[in-house]
Design a protein around this motif. Structure first.
Motif, mmCIF file in Angstrom:
data_model
loop_
_atom_site.group_PDB
_atom_site.id
_atom_site.type_symbol
_atom_site.label_atom_id
_atom_site.label_comp_id
_atom_site.label_asym_id
_atom_site.label_seq_id
_atom_site.Cartn_x
_atom_site.Cartn_y
_atom_site.Cartn_z
ATOM 1 N N VAL A 1 20.973 6.232 6.528
ATOM 2 C CA VAL A 1 21.663 5.889 5.275
ATOM 3 C C VAL A 1 21.564 7.045 4.277
ATOM 4 C CG1 VAL A 1 21.713 4.336 3.300
ATOM 5 C CG2 VAL A 1 21.309 3.419 5.582
ATOM 6 N N LEU A 2 20.371 7.599 4.136
ATOM 7 C CA LEU A 2 20.176 8.714 3.208
ATOM 8 C C LEU A 2 20.935 9.955 3.669
ATOM 9 C CD1 LEU A 2 16.363 8.352 2.391
ATOM 10 C CD2 LEU A 2 18.324 7.582 1.043
ATOM 11 N N ALA A 3 21.011 10.157 4.987
ATOM 12 C CA ALA A 3 21.754 11.301 5.513
ATOM 13 C C ALA A 3 23.243 11.175 5.192
ATOM 14 C CB ALA A 3 21.546 11.415 7.019
ATOM 15 N N ALA A 4 23.779 9.971 5.317
ATOM 16 C CA ALA A 4 25.191 9.759 4.992
ATOM 17 C C ALA A 4 25.451 10.055 3.514
ATOM 18 C CB ALA A 4 25.604 8.325 5.318
ATOM 19 N N ALA A 5 24.536 9.588 2.652
ATOM 20 C CA ALA A 5 24.682 9.863 1.218
ATOM 21 C C ALA A 5 24.572 11.363 0.943
ATOM 22 C CB ALA A 5 23.624 9.098 0.425
ATOM 23 N N ALA A 6 23.651 12.030 1.637
ATOM 24 C CA ALA A 6 23.470 13.468 1.442
ATOM 25 C C ALA A 6 24.691 14.250 1.903
ATOM 26 C CB ALA A 6 22.227 13.943 2.197
ATOM 27 N N VAL A 7 25.288 13.826 3.015
ATOM 28 C CA VAL A 7 26.507 14.495 3.500
ATOM 29 C C VAL A 7 27.640 14.324 2.502
ATOM 30 C CG1 VAL A 7 28.317 14.379 5.266
ATOM 31 C CG2 VAL A 7 25.915 14.357 5.945
ATOM 32 N N LEU A 8 27.812 13.106 2.019
ATOM 33 C CA LEU A 8 28.857 12.839 1.032
ATOM 34 C C LEU A 8 28.666 13.696 -0.212
ATOM 35 C CD1 LEU A 8 31.278 11.050 0.142
ATOM 36 C CD2 LEU A 8 29.618 9.419 -0.734
ATOM 37 N N LEU A 9 27.416 13.751 -0.676
ATOM 38 C CA LEU A 9 27.109 14.500 -1.888
ATOM 39 C C LEU A 9 27.205 16.000 -1.652
ATOM 40 C CD1 LEU A 9 26.131 14.246 -4.828
ATOM 41 C CD2 LEU A 9 23.789 14.280 -3.963
ATOM 42 N N GLY A 10 26.599 16.481 -0.583
ATOM 43 C CA GLY A 10 26.560 17.916 -0.326
ATOM 44 C C GLY A 10 27.927 18.514 -0.085
ATOM 45 N N THR B 1 35.658 14.699 -0.570
ATOM 46 C CA THR B 1 35.991 15.280 0.724
ATOM 47 C C THR B 1 34.951 14.958 1.789
ATOM 48 O OG1 THR B 1 37.114 17.105 -0.407
ATOM 49 C CG2 THR B 1 36.573 17.427 1.909
ATOM 50 N N GLY B 2 33.700 14.845 1.386
ATOM 51 C CA GLY B 2 32.641 14.575 2.347
ATOM 52 C C GLY B 2 32.660 13.181 2.940
ATOM 53 N N ALA B 3 33.534 12.318 2.429
ATOM 54 C CA ALA B 3 33.539 10.925 2.891
ATOM 55 C C ALA B 3 33.840 10.814 4.379
ATOM 56 C CB ALA B 3 34.547 10.112 2.091
ATOM 57 N N MET B 4 34.764 11.641 4.880
ATOM 58 C CA MET B 4 35.136 11.507 6.290
ATOM 59 C C MET B 4 33.979 11.917 7.205
ATOM 60 S SD MET B 4 37.823 14.612 6.899
ATOM 61 C CE MET B 4 37.390 16.330 6.634
ATOM 62 N N PHE B 5 33.135 12.841 6.760
ATOM 63 C CA PHE B 5 31.966 13.222 7.551
ATOM 64 C C PHE B 5 30.878 12.151 7.447
ATOM 65 C CE2 PHE B 5 33.987 17.150 6.000
ATOM 66 C CZ PHE B 5 34.320 17.740 7.210
ATOM 67 N N ALA B 6 30.721 11.595 6.252
ATOM 68 C CA ALA B 6 29.710 10.557 6.047
ATOM 69 C C ALA B 6 30.044 9.294 6.831
ATOM 70 C CB ALA B 6 29.589 10.242 4.561
ATOM 71 N N GLN B 7 31.335 9.042 7.056
ATOM 72 C CA GLN B 7 31.735 7.869 7.839
ATOM 73 C C GLN B 7 31.137 7.905 9.234
ATOM 74 O OE1 GLN B 7 35.948 7.068 8.012
ATOM 75 N NE2 GLN B 7 36.198 7.359 5.815
ATOM 76 N N LEU B 8 31.116 9.089 9.826
ATOM 77 C CA LEU B 8 30.562 9.217 11.170
ATOM 78 C C LEU B 8 29.084 8.849 11.180
ATOM 79 C CD1 LEU B 8 30.712 10.064 14.110
ATOM 80 C CD2 LEU B 8 30.384 12.436 13.393
ATOM 81 N N ALA C 1 25.075 -4.906 2.635
ATOM 82 C CA ALA C 1 24.279 -4.975 1.405
ATOM 83 C C ALA C 1 23.483 -3.697 1.166
ATOM 84 C CB ALA C 1 23.338 -6.173 1.459
ATOM 85 N N VAL C 2 23.154 -2.975 2.229
ATOM 86 C CA VAL C 2 22.424 -1.715 2.085
ATOM 87 C C VAL C 2 23.383 -0.550 1.853
ATOM 88 C CG1 VAL C 2 20.986 -0.036 3.305
ATOM 89 C CG2 VAL C 2 20.430 -2.465 3.421
ATOM 90 N N VAL C 3 24.423 -0.477 2.668
ATOM 91 C CA VAL C 3 25.316 0.681 2.643
ATOM 92 C C VAL C 3 26.129 0.748 1.357
ATOM 93 C CG1 VAL C 3 27.347 1.719 3.731
ATOM 94 C CG2 VAL C 3 25.458 0.892 5.144
ATOM 95 N N PHE C 4 26.699 -0.369 0.926
ATOM 96 C CA PHE C 4 27.615 -0.316 -0.214
ATOM 97 C C PHE C 4 26.957 0.213 -1.488
ATOM 98 C CE2 PHE C 4 30.009 -2.238 -3.768
ATOM 99 C CZ PHE C 4 31.242 -1.649 -3.522
ATOM 100 N N PRO C 5 25.820 -0.320 -1.935
ATOM 101 C CA PRO C 5 25.231 0.214 -3.168
ATOM 102 C C PRO C 5 24.767 1.663 -3.044
ATOM 103 C CG PRO C 5 23.781 -1.424 -2.166
ATOM 104 C CD PRO C 5 25.071 -1.496 -1.445
ATOM 105 N N VAL C 6 24.250 2.040 -1.882
ATOM 106 C CA VAL C 6 23.833 3.437 -1.702
ATOM 107 C C VAL C 6 25.039 4.365 -1.784
ATOM 108 C CG1 VAL C 6 22.845 5.109 -0.080
ATOM 109 C CG2 VAL C 6 21.779 2.863 -0.358
ATOM 110 N N MET C 7 26.140 3.949 -1.166
ATOM 111 C CA MET C 7 27.342 4.778 -1.200
ATOM 112 C C MET C 7 27.980 4.807 -2.595
ATOM 113 S SD MET C 7 27.699 6.277 1.642
ATOM 114 C CE MET C 7 25.920 6.299 1.839
ATOM 115 N N ILE C 8 27.873 3.696 -3.324
ATOM 116 C CA ILE C 8 28.356 3.694 -4.699
ATOM 117 C C ILE C 8 27.596 4.731 -5.513
ATOM 118 C CG2 ILE C 8 28.180 2.380 -6.866
ATOM 119 C CD1 ILE C 8 30.667 1.680 -5.546
ATOM 120 N N ALA C 9 26.276 4.747 -5.364
ATOM 121 C CA ALA C 9 25.464 5.720 -6.094
ATOM 122 C C ALA C 9 25.838 7.149 -5.702
ATOM 123 C CB ALA C 9 23.981 5.467 -5.823
ATOM 124 N N ALA C 10 26.031 7.388 -4.397
ATOM 125 C CA ALA C 10 26.384 8.724 -3.932
ATOM 126 C C ALA C 10 27.767 9.138 -4.418
ATOM 127 C CB ALA C 10 26.323 8.772 -2.404
#
Length: 262
Positions: A31-40, A68-75, A117-126
């Motif tokens: 989960v944190l990696a997906a947020a980091a990819v989106l952010l980075g 732009t990072g969303a498509m990578f974070a999706q994976l 419930a875990v993914v949505f709020p973390v992704m909102i923050a990211a």
């Protein structure tokens, strides 16, 4: 759905799935990696915006650049959804889980609910972090920026987070259907990334606009872009089509889980 399953309440099933998810370091890191990819990726694109030959004129959608990072974070987030269920098949824990909850369907519902419930709020923050951070970077570099109150921006931000949650649930559904980590991840990658690209190459021109826009990744573009192009569905229709891509596999997974042996 019944509130109880063989003496175990649905709340108890959800609590159990929550404990499983948070106790696995791999799930937390994913989960944190997906947020980091989106952010980075978003901040990198924001920092390099307008550096091509078009200059500042190339920055036509400042919010879109930061996402732009969303498509990578999706994976990454799709892998999480797959592992939530296939990890149990790999270790054999699924037998204990389904023995404790004989009706089975509450287990699938709880897994999908906990992941959402875990993914949505973390992704909102990211998403919010990369949006505001990206606008600051682009503004400092003298390129066009936008605000969260601008038309279409809030929809794009919320839609991006919702898409991430939807992809995670798709991963749960495919993992349940295939019971194999590699197979489920391969199917998810093909559905989200390979099929749209190949379809654009092999489909006749007369079919492309009528077929490709109904694929999950293209449907999500309709509500995650600030200014969707004319080739896309409307935001509402795109959201409905994407939701169908999430719900239908989940229903198929429910039928399959209920009817087959472990």
């Amino acid at each position: 759905m019944s509130a109880t399953t063989g003496g175990i309440t649905f709340r108890g099933v959800v609590r159990g799935e929550w404990v499983k998810l948070r106790s696995l370091r791999s799930s937390v890191f994913t989960v944190l990696a997906a947020a980091a990819v989106l952010l980075g990726v978003g901040l990198i694109f924001a920092a390099t915006a307008g550096t091509d030959s078009d200059g500042a004129n190339g920055v036509t959608e400042p919010a879109g650049i930061t996402l732009t990072g969303a498509m990578f974070a999706q994976l990454v987030i799709g892998v999480l959804g797959v592992l939530v269920i296939t990890g149990e098949y790999a270790t054999g824990m699924i037998r204990s889980t389904l023995t404790a909850v004989p009706s089975r369907l509450p287990v699938l519902a709880a897994k999908a609910g906990v992941v959402t419930a875990v993914v949505f709020p973390v992704m909102i923050a990211a998403v919010l972090a990369v949006f505001f951070g990206g606008q600051i970077i682009m503004g400092a570099n003298g390129f066009p920026t936008t605000t969260i109150g601008a038309p279409g921006v809030t929809t794009a931000l919320l839609g991006t987070a919702a898409t991430m949650a939807g992809v995670a649930v798709m991963g749960v559904a495919l993992g349940t259907l295939l019971r194999n980590t590699a197979g489920a991840i391969t199917t998810l990658v093909a559905l989200l990334f390979l099929v749209p690209g190949l379809g654009g190459l092999v489909l006749p021109a007369s079919w492309r606009d009528n077929v490709l826009k109904y694929l999950p990744s293209t449907a999500s573009d309709a509500f995650t872009r600030v200014t969707p192009g004319p080739e896309l569905l409307s935001a509402g229709t795109g959201a409905a089509v994407f939701a169908a891509w999430v719900v239908v596999p989940l229903l198929a997974a429910a039928v399959t889980l209920r009817g087959r042996d472990v």
